[in-house]
Design a protein around this motif. Structure first.
Motif, mmCIF file in Angstrom:
data_model
loop_
_atom_site.group_PDB
_atom_site.id
_atom_site.type_symbol
_atom_site.label_atom_id
_atom_site.label_comp_id
_atom_site.label_asym_id
_atom_site.label_seq_id
_atom_site.Cartn_x
_atom_site.Cartn_y
_atom_site.Cartn_z
ATOM 1 N N VAL A 158 0.831 -1.199 0.000
ATOM 2 C CA VAL A 158 0.000 0.000 0.000
ATOM 3 C C VAL A 158 0.871 1.256 0.000
ATOM 4 N N GLN A 159 1.946 1.218 0.782
ATOM 5 C CA GLN A 159 2.846 2.369 0.834
ATOM 6 C C GLN A 159 3.465 2.646 -0.527
ATOM 7 N N GLN A 160 3.652 1.599 -1.318
ATOM 8 C CA GLN A 160 4.189 1.783 -2.670
ATOM 9 C C GLN A 160 3.212 2.582 -3.528
ATOM 10 N N ILE A 161 1.922 2.298 -3.395
ATOM 11 C CA ILE A 161 0.905 3.051 -4.134
ATOM 12 C C ILE A 161 0.909 4.511 -3.691
ATOM 13 N N LEU A 162 0.958 4.733 -2.379
ATOM 14 C CA LEU A 162 0.957 6.104 -1.856
ATOM 15 C C LEU A 162 2.184 6.874 -2.328
ATOM 16 N N ALA A 163 3.347 6.213 -2.336
ATOM 17 C CA ALA A 163 4.574 6.875 -2.777
ATOM 18 C C ALA A 163 4.504 7.220 -4.264
ATOM 19 N N ALA A 164 3.970 6.290 -5.063
ATOM 20 C CA ALA A 164 3.834 6.555 -6.493
ATOM 21 C C ALA A 164 2.874 7.713 -6.743
ATOM 22 N N THR A 165 1.778 7.752 -6.003
ATOM 23 C CA THR A 165 0.806 8.843 -6.160
ATOM 24 C C THR A 165 1.439 10.176 -5.808
ATOM 25 N N LEU A 195 -7.085 -5.341 -4.839
ATOM 26 C CA LEU A 195 -8.386 -5.562 -4.214
ATOM 27 C C LEU A 195 -8.728 -7.046 -4.146
ATOM 28 N N ASP A 196 -8.142 -7.833 -5.060
ATOM 29 C CA ASP A 196 -8.407 -9.271 -5.078
ATOM 30 C C ASP A 196 -7.469 -10.060 -4.177
ATOM 31 N N SER A 197 -6.551 -9.373 -3.532
ATOM 32 C CA SER A 197 -5.560 -10.046 -2.687
ATOM 33 C C SER A 197 -6.063 -10.168 -1.253
ATOM 34 N N THR A 198 -5.517 -11.129 -0.546
ATOM 35 C CA THR A 198 -5.811 -11.281 0.876
ATOM 36 C C THR A 198 -5.021 -10.236 1.658
ATOM 37 N N ALA A 199 -5.671 -9.616 2.653
ATOM 38 C CA ALA A 199 -4.996 -8.593 3.457
ATOM 39 C C ALA A 199 -5.668 -8.478 4.816
ATOM 40 N N ALA A 200 -4.887 -8.105 5.818
ATOM 41 C CA ALA A 200 -5.447 -7.816 7.139
ATOM 42 C C ALA A 200 -6.344 -6.589 7.042
ATOM 43 N N ASP A 201 -7.294 -6.464 7.946
ATOM 44 C CA ASP A 201 -8.264 -5.366 7.881
ATOM 45 C C ASP A 201 -7.609 -3.980 7.851
ATOM 46 N N PRO A 202 -6.599 -3.712 8.697
ATOM 47 C CA PRO A 202 -5.972 -2.379 8.640
ATOM 48 C C PRO A 202 -5.307 -2.103 7.287
ATOM 49 N N VAL A 203 -4.725 -3.156 6.698
ATOM 50 C CA VAL A 203 -4.088 -3.005 5.381
ATOM 51 C C VAL A 203 -5.143 -2.703 4.320
ATOM 52 N N ARG A 204 -6.255 -3.437 4.369
ATOM 53 C CA ARG A 204 -7.309 -3.223 3.371
ATOM 54 C C ARG A 204 -7.902 -1.821 3.492
ATOM 55 N N LYS A 205 -8.086 -1.349 4.693
ATOM 56 C CA LYS A 205 -8.627 0.002 4.874
ATOM 57 C C LYS A 205 -7.675 1.043 4.296
ATOM 58 N N GLN A 206 -6.380 0.854 4.533
ATOM 59 C CA GLN A 206 -5.393 1.773 3.991
ATOM 60 C C GLN A 206 -5.297 1.642 2.465
ATOM 61 N N LEU A 207 -5.572 0.448 1.950
ATOM 62 C CA LEU A 207 -5.607 0.267 0.500
ATOM 63 C C LEU A 207 -6.734 1.092 -0.108
ATOM 64 N N ALA A 245 -13.174 3.709 3.101
ATOM 65 C CA ALA A 245 -12.080 3.866 4.062
ATOM 66 C C ALA A 245 -12.501 4.670 5.281
ATOM 67 N N GLU A 246 -13.705 5.216 5.230
ATOM 68 C CA GLU A 246 -14.229 6.056 6.324
ATOM 69 C C GLU A 246 -13.317 7.250 6.572
ATOM 70 N N ASP A 247 -12.799 7.813 5.488
ATOM 71 C CA ASP A 247 -11.895 8.962 5.576
ATOM 72 C C ASP A 247 -12.639 10.210 5.099
#
Length: 456
Positions: A158-165, A195-207, A245-247
């Motif tokens: 997820v951090q990779q996506i944020l850095a690229a953005t 979105l199709d990958s398995t992830a912990a809830d905090p990771v998915r929310k940040q995704l 994301a409730e943001d």
């Protein structure tokens, strides 16, 4: 063994199908990819020759330097013969643009006012959690294409996506959306596969946050290059992800940006509705800088509607909220709103009012835009040319002809370096004002230069 063939041929295809290599490619861990190639007997020189990098760059990557830029990743994939799908690079820029255009083609004949109404309905439904204006089919949302996804992701993905953005947003600020839109769309085609990958809830929310922010940037760069329908589609998806994301702050940011699209197309009533929806989310976010951004844009919309009392009220509130804010603690998507932008937005609101009462509001617009134009640097060239154009226009309205010409020529100089369809549009009031004063030979020359710039 040496697996790079003679004549600079790519690595043999079977190398990329090993389990460890596939894992490294899925993570876009180029350091590990290069280390595995070295274990296969490939030299740094051979890697450099195939990827178009210097040997020193290859050495730095082997030592752990990350590679995140889309164009570099694509060059590495193509140079070494890596299937793009293994790295989530299924689209190149041209393909992404064709897909975006194809997705919007069925809507080409739909009336623009209907599309605005549909987007407002969708925005209200997502923001308020109910179909406030009546549910309608959102035909403006483009279809998405699926690409291979990693089986499981962590926060580093997820951090990779944020850095690229962030990196691509910096390019947009500096040079305009035309320099990076295709790269944003291509990065998005890879990011959405997670979105199709398995992830912990905090990771998915940040995704969801990361995808909302990237869709928002895709919408903004599409708008900046004159692609209205793709912009609307991306903003719609950004809004949905931000809500998931409730943001609330990100919801407000997306609504503000779509409102700005309608301001640009001279639809202040629709823009104001989106800003007011955004204000609800901004208040919920508890971030005063986000609230200030929405207030400032409401002031601009009221200016275009010739409501000076409402402009004064919203400008006052913008200043109050800005004074309470801490830019260093603000999220990246709102951090752009510095004191320079505060003055620029106040100047924009008075510039809008100057269309109706130039004697009263043009001097205020000049005073405010001077403050921001003196401070803008090379990292904000597009915003700078907008401010210079606005300042020059109001100098001419005030009768300060020579200063208006000087600032206008500076606007054209900066504008030459920016890849943005909006630059030509934002120069239209300057062209109109110069055209009204063509009896002066110097102003007439300026008018012709601005006209040629806009036509080009």
């Amino acid at each position: 063994m040496n697996i790079i063939g003679s004549g600079g041929s790519p690595v043999t295809p079977d190398v990329w199908d090993g389990r460890e290599m596939r894992d490294a490619l899925a993570r876009r861990d180029i350091s590990e990819v290069y280390r595995q190639l070295r274990r296969h007997g490939v030299s740094q020189r051979q890697i450099a020759a195939s990827t178009g990098q210097s040997q020193s760059e290859v050495s730095e990557i082997l030592k752990g330097r990350q590679v995140m830029a889309y164009d570099v990743l694509a060059r590495i994939a193509d140079g070494l013969g890596i299937p793009r799908g293994y790295m989530g690079l299924a689209y190149d820029g041209a393909t992404a643009l064709r897909v975006a255009n194809a997705n919007t083609a069925p809507d080409a004949e739909e009336d623009e006012s209907v599309k605005r109404r549909k987007f407002l309905s969708h925005a209200a439904a997502v923001t308020m959690g109910a179909a406030v204006f009546g549910a309608e089919q959102s035909s403006w949302v483009p279809a998405s294409a699926a690409t291979p996804a990693p089986t499981r992701i962590g926060m580093s993905d997820v951090q990779q996506i944020l850095a690229a953005t962030k990196a691509l947003r910096d390019l947009d600020y500096r040079y305009g959306g035309g320099t990076c839109r295709d790269a944003v769309v291509a990065q998005l085609s890879w990011a959405q596969q997670l979105l199709d990958s398995t992830a912990a809830d905090p990771v998915r929310k940040q995704l969801f946050v990361a995808l909302a922010d990237m869709h928002s940037l895709a919408g903004w760069t599409s708008f900046d290059t004159g692609l209205l329908d793709p912009a609307r589609g991306h903003f719609g998806k950004a809004l949905e992800f931000a809500k998931q994301a409730e943001d609330d702050g990100l919801v407000a940011s997306v609504l503000y940006r779509m409102g700005r699209v309608y301001l640009h197309y001279q639809e202040p009533n629709e823009a104001l509705k989106l800003f007011q929806l955004g204000q609800i989310a901004a208040q919920e976010s508890g971030n005063p800088l986000t609230v200030a951004v929405l207030c400032a844009n409401e002031a601009w919309a009221y200016g275009m509607l010739n409501k000076p009392d409402q402009v004064q009220k919203m400008v006052g509130r913008t200043k109050d909220e800005f004074a309470r804010s801490d830019v260093s603690e603000a999220p990246d998507w709102v951090r752009f709103f510095t004191e320079n932008d505060l003055h620029g937005m106040i100047g924009s609101a008075h510039d809008a009012l100057a269309e109706f009462d130039p004697k009263k509001h043009a001097p205020i617009a000049v005073a405010e835009t001077i403050k921001c134009n003196e401070a803008y640097g090379a990292d904000m060239q597009r915003t700078h040319v907008f401010g210079l154009s606005l300042q020059a226009t109001n100098h001419l309205r005030c009768g300060d002809t020579q200063e208006g010409i000087r600032v206008a020529r500076r606007a054209l100089e900066v504008g030459e370096r920016v890849k943005s369809a909006r630059v030509a549009d934002r120069l239209k009031p300057l062209e109109r004002e110069a055209g009204a004063n063509r009896m002066n030979s110097d102003v007439r020359d300026l008018y012709e230069d601005v006209r040629r710039f806009r036509l080009a």
